[in-house]
Design a protein around this motif. Structure first.
Motif, PDB file in Angstrom:
ATOM      1  N   LEU A  83       9.192  31.942  19.438  1.00 28.05           N
ATOM      2  CA  LEU A  83       9.756  33.024  18.623  1.00 28.05           C
ATOM      3  C   LEU A  83       9.839  32.489  17.207  1.00 28.05           C
ATOM      4  CD1 LEU A  83      12.834  34.612  20.445  1.00 28.05           C
ATOM      5  CD2 LEU A  83      10.685  35.707  19.861  1.00 28.05           C
ATOM      6  N   ASP A 102       3.307  32.989  25.240  1.00 27.95           N
ATOM      7  CA  ASP A 102       3.207  33.993  24.183  1.00 27.95           C
ATOM      8  C   ASP A 102       3.805  33.469  22.889  1.00 27.95           C
ATOM      9  OD1 ASP A 102       2.566  36.461  22.976  1.00 27.95           O
ATOM     10  OD2 ASP A 102       3.083  37.518  24.817  1.00 27.95           O
ATOM     11  N   LEU A 127       5.654  35.250  19.665  1.00 33.22           N
ATOM     12  CA  LEU A 127       6.193  36.519  19.181  1.00 33.22           C
ATOM     13  C   LEU A 127       6.990  36.335  17.902  1.00 33.22           C
ATOM     14  CD1 LEU A 127       7.396  37.810  22.665  1.00 33.22           C
ATOM     15  CD2 LEU A 127       5.304  38.465  21.484  1.00 33.22           C
ATOM     16  N   SER A 128       7.121  37.421  17.176  1.00 31.74           N
ATOM     17  CA  SER A 128       7.856  37.410  15.918  1.00 31.74           C
ATOM     18  C   SER A 128       9.337  37.697  16.164  1.00 31.74           C
ATOM     19  CB  SER A 128       7.245  38.463  15.001  1.00 31.74           C
ATOM     20  OG  SER A 128       7.797  38.368  13.730  1.00 31.74           O
ATOM     21  N   MET A 158      10.366  44.041  23.421  1.00 34.52           N
ATOM     22  CA  MET A 158       9.730  42.743  23.606  1.00 34.52           C
ATOM     23  C   MET A 158      10.009  42.211  25.022  1.00 34.52           C
ATOM     24  SD  MET A 158      10.373  39.417  21.205  1.00 34.52           S
ATOM     25  CE  MET A 158      10.036  40.205  19.643  1.00 34.52           C
ATOM     26  N   TYR A 165       8.021  44.134  27.564  1.00 40.02           N
ATOM     27  CA  TYR A 165       6.654  43.619  27.532  1.00 40.02           C
ATOM     28  C   TYR A 165       6.559  42.314  28.337  1.00 40.02           C
ATOM     29  CZ  TYR A 165       3.032  40.588  25.486  1.00 40.02           C
ATOM     30  OH  TYR A 165       2.019  39.680  25.308  1.00 40.02           O
TER      31      TYR A 165
END
Length: 134
Positions: free
Chosen positions: A94, A114, A116-117, A124, A127
């Motif tokens: 993150l 993953d 992610l932002s 999120m 997902y």
């Protein structure tokens, strides 16, 4: 639902938000936090030598830029032979910036599922539930 998640971030507001969003979405029963990579490794070392075998995090949300020990340094230690008993844990990076170099570097760590932002959000987590078959 996961049993336990570890959030590693130096920002207390990000950690609080992580806990709130994860709790609200029934994504994990327990959320533990560490403020840098060194603190997280200390947690794993404690688990390693703890005789009652407390539960291990199944998923780690990891910030990259932290004082003391950043995310990349944590990953180098965590993926070493010293921590093989925790290799079932998966990592979600993150980050507040999605730097193409960081994305490329993340691909070198099979443990990262993953990138992610920040900040973590309800969509999120939905997902991730689908991605992880939860």
């Amino acid at each position: 639902m996961l049993e336990q998640i570890l959030c590693i971030d130096d920002d207390p507001i990000t950690l609080m938000l992580c806990k709130k969003v994860i709790s609200k979405s029934s994504f994990s029963k327990e959320i533990i936090t560490a403020q840098n990579g060194e603190e997280a490794l200390h947690h794993f070392n404690t688990l390693k030598y703890n005789k009652n075998k407390a539960s291990k995090p199944e998923l780690i949300f990891l910030d990259l830029n932290m004082p003391v020990m950043g995310g990349w340094e944590f990953l180098d230690h965590f993926t070493s032979s010293d921590y093989t008993e925790f290799n079932s844990a998966r990592v979600i990076v993150l980050s507040s910036t999605i730097d193409p170099d960081d994305l490329a570097k993340a691909k070198k760590y099979p443990i990262i599922i993953d990138f992610l932002s920040k900040p973590i959000t309800q969509p999120m987590l939905e997902y991730l539930k689908k991605k992880m078959d939860l």
